[in-house]
Design a protein around this motif. Sequence first.
Motif, PDB file in Angstrom:
ATOM      1  N   LEU A 180      47.232  51.817  38.065  1.00 38.74           N
ATOM      2  CA  LEU A 180      47.138  50.385  37.702  1.00 38.74           C
ATOM      3  C   LEU A 180      45.009  50.818  37.038  1.00 38.74           C
ATOM      4  N   HIS A 181      44.694  51.489  38.000  1.00 36.80           N
ATOM      5  CA  HIS A 181      43.466  52.154  37.236  1.00 36.80           C
ATOM      6  C   HIS A 181      43.266  52.003  35.725  1.00 36.80           C
ATOM      7  N   GLU A 182      44.065  53.114  35.264  1.00 35.09           N
ATOM      8  CA  GLU A 182      43.572  53.457  33.872  1.00 35.09           C
ATOM      9  C   GLU A 182      44.203  52.727  32.757  1.00 35.09           C
ATOM     10  N   GLY A 183      44.702  51.695  33.328  1.00 38.24           N
ATOM     11  CA  GLY A 183      44.624  50.454  31.970  1.00 38.24           C
ATOM     12  C   GLY A 183      43.483  50.211  32.452  1.00 38.24           C
ATOM     13  N   TYR A 184      43.420  49.872  33.681  1.00 36.17           N
ATOM     14  CA  TYR A 184      42.448  48.656  33.749  1.00 36.17           C
ATOM     15  C   TYR A 184      40.994  48.627  32.980  1.00 36.17           C
ATOM     16  N   PHE A 185      40.444  50.440  33.300  1.00 31.92           N
ATOM     17  CA  PHE A 185      39.688  50.759  33.090  1.00 31.92           C
ATOM     18  C   PHE A 185      39.283  50.991  31.081  1.00 31.92           C
ATOM     19  N   SER A 186      40.352  50.964  30.937  1.00 34.68           N
ATOM     20  CA  SER A 186      40.875  51.053  28.915  1.00 34.68           C
ATOM     21  C   SER A 186      40.311  50.150  28.604  1.00 34.68           C
ATOM     22  N   VAL A 196      34.364  49.321  37.324  1.00 33.68           N
ATOM     23  CA  VAL A 196      34.270  49.956  38.722  1.00 33.68           C
ATOM     24  C   VAL A 196      35.653  52.199  38.163  1.00 33.68           C
ATOM     25  N   ALA A 197      35.033  52.556  38.839  1.00 39.39           N
ATOM     26  CA  ALA A 197      35.536  54.037  38.761  1.00 39.39           C
ATOM     27  C   ALA A 197      36.545  54.076  39.854  1.00 39.39           C
ATOM     28  N   ALA A 198      37.788  55.093  39.207  1.00 45.55           N
ATOM     29  CA  ALA A 198      38.700  55.577  40.410  1.00 45.55           C
ATOM     30  C   ALA A 198      38.623  55.516  41.889  1.00 45.55           C
ATOM     31  N   GLY A 199      37.663  57.149  42.299  1.00 56.64           N
ATOM     32  CA  GLY A 199      37.597  57.169  43.041  1.00 56.64           C
ATOM     33  C   GLY A 199      36.426  55.462  44.252  1.00 56.64           C
ATOM     34  N   GLU A 200      35.819  54.951  43.351  1.00 57.50           N
ATOM     35  CA  GLU A 200      35.166  53.931  44.209  1.00 57.50           C
ATOM     36  C   GLU A 200      36.437  52.614  44.478  1.00 57.50           C
ATOM     37  N   LEU A 201      37.533  52.749  44.195  1.00 56.30           N
ATOM     38  CA  LEU A 201      38.265  51.866  43.819  1.00 56.30           C
ATOM     39  C   LEU A 201      39.084  52.338  44.738  1.00 56.30           C
ATOM     40  N   GLU A 202      39.584  53.457  45.064  1.00 58.62           N
ATOM     41  CA  GLU A 202      40.478  53.579  46.439  1.00 58.62           C
ATOM     42  C   GLU A 202      39.595  53.166  47.585  1.00 58.62           C
ATOM     43  N   SER A 203      37.794  53.517  47.796  1.00 55.53           N
ATOM     44  CA  SER A 203      36.785  53.438  48.478  1.00 55.53           C
ATOM     45  C   SER A 203      37.215  52.142  48.966  1.00 55.53           C
ATOM     46  N   ARG A 214      39.278  41.277  45.252  1.00 57.03           N
ATOM     47  CA  ARG A 214      39.340  40.795  44.790  1.00 57.03           C
ATOM     48  C   ARG A 214      36.786  40.009  45.386  1.00 57.03           C
ATOM     49  N   ALA A 215      36.689  39.829  46.286  1.00 63.66           N
ATOM     50  CA  ALA A 215      35.909  39.066  47.334  1.00 63.66           C
ATOM     51  C   ALA A 215      34.934  40.881  46.928  1.00 63.66           C
ATOM     52  N   ALA A 216      35.480  42.091  47.255  1.00 65.76           N
ATOM     53  CA  ALA A 216      34.452  43.607  46.959  1.00 65.76           C
ATOM     54  C   ALA A 216      34.072  42.953  45.143  1.00 65.76           C
ATOM     55  N   LEU A 217      34.838  42.851  44.054  1.00 63.93           N
ATOM     56  CA  LEU A 217      34.473  42.928  43.307  1.00 63.93           C
ATOM     57  C   LEU A 217      33.433  42.003  42.003  1.00 63.93           C
ATOM     58  N   THR A 218      33.824  41.002  43.087  1.00 65.97           N
ATOM     59  CA  THR A 218      33.188  40.063  42.942  1.00 65.97           C
ATOM     60  C   THR A 218      31.031  40.779  43.806  1.00 65.97           C
ATOM     61  N   ARG A 219      31.198  40.477  44.411  1.00 64.45           N
ATOM     62  CA  ARG A 219      29.800  41.833  44.862  1.00 64.45           C
ATOM     63  C   ARG A 219      29.204  42.214  43.978  1.00 64.45           C
ATOM     64  N   ARG A 220      30.321  43.372  43.928  1.00 64.66           N
ATOM     65  CA  ARG A 220      30.027  44.788  42.766  1.00 64.66           C
ATOM     66  C   ARG A 220      29.159  44.289  41.487  1.00 64.66           C
ATOM     67  N   ARG A 221      29.195  42.915  41.315  1.00 65.76           N
ATOM     68  CA  ARG A 221      29.739  42.349  39.777  1.00 65.76           C
ATOM     69  C   ARG A 221      28.038  41.774  40.324  1.00 65.76           C
ATOM     70  N   ALA A 222      27.627  40.716  41.286  1.00 67.80           N
ATOM     71  CA  ALA A 222      27.045  40.124  41.536  1.00 67.80           C
ATOM     72  C   ALA A 222      25.462  41.260  41.485  1.00 67.80           C
TER      73      ALA A 222
END
Length: 325
Positions: free
Chosen positions: A95-101, A70-77, A172-180
Amino acid sequence: MAETATNPAPCCRKPQPSGIMPRMQLVSLAHRPVRALATKLLALALLAGIGGPFTPSANAQFGATLPSPVAAGELESLLRAAGADEALLAIAMPLHEGYFSRFREFEEREVDESMKRATSPLESAPTVEDAKRNADMRRRIFARAAQIDAELVDEIVGLLTPEAAARAEKLRAALTRRRAIAAIPSMGFARGAHAFDLRSAPALASLDEGSRTAIAPIFASYEAELTRQLERRADASFVRRVRAAEAREELGVSAFPQAPAEGDGNAAGSDAQSQWMQKMQEVQRRAGEEMSRIDAGIRRLHRDTLNAVAVALPPAQASAMRSYL
């Protein structure tokens, strides 16, 4: 009296050798390669619809079928949609930078190597065993992506107060839907259909606090069920290729029959191609049964939730919600 020249009637004219074929014969010859090409394209479309997992090049053409960070802008949204305020964002976003790496490292180390070994749906129809191996490979990729997404949420929640952590948990649920949604191959007008969410309706932006409170439990149930159904739909997209391979084996479907040379074999060759395509349509039907059932359930969820929400809303907003669906 001067001699009058006369032209014979068309029916009486003698045919003149011109070296040009009669028009109908030209049309027949011209249509022959067109029909052959159209038949091969249809066969390719049937194969592409039920083949193995996409290679990176096919992935670019036929829709996203791999997880992505997930990009930083999308994470904020996503956090704002979960109710995050500026204080929560100030804690979460660094915390996004470490996740992205971590995610990019996972892509380079595991995803790219796995996809190099995957078979393209445009190249061949995989055997049952190949389809099972490819399905397991894709499950592992998405499971690892889920682990990296979960680590990000855990990091964020661990730095928050209990009240703020409850809001962040919606991520958490939003990222689950995004992956699905990323796991569901799509193309053309179908692209993005599974990303539809009633809670994005513009009519909801103008609701008063009382109406928001009234529909909150409805949307909470809707979010949980939508997440569950999309997870099922993603897994069904993995299994579909296995079901297709099993159906091909059961129906005895092999390579697309080639048209014979001009002559007596033409009719037999056309019949063989027609039978092959009929069998492939049956393969598609069997392979897509589970996905069709889940898609019908998702549409029913949208419709039932809309009906429940509309009862709790003022007439103008209820009408706008119906128009949105």
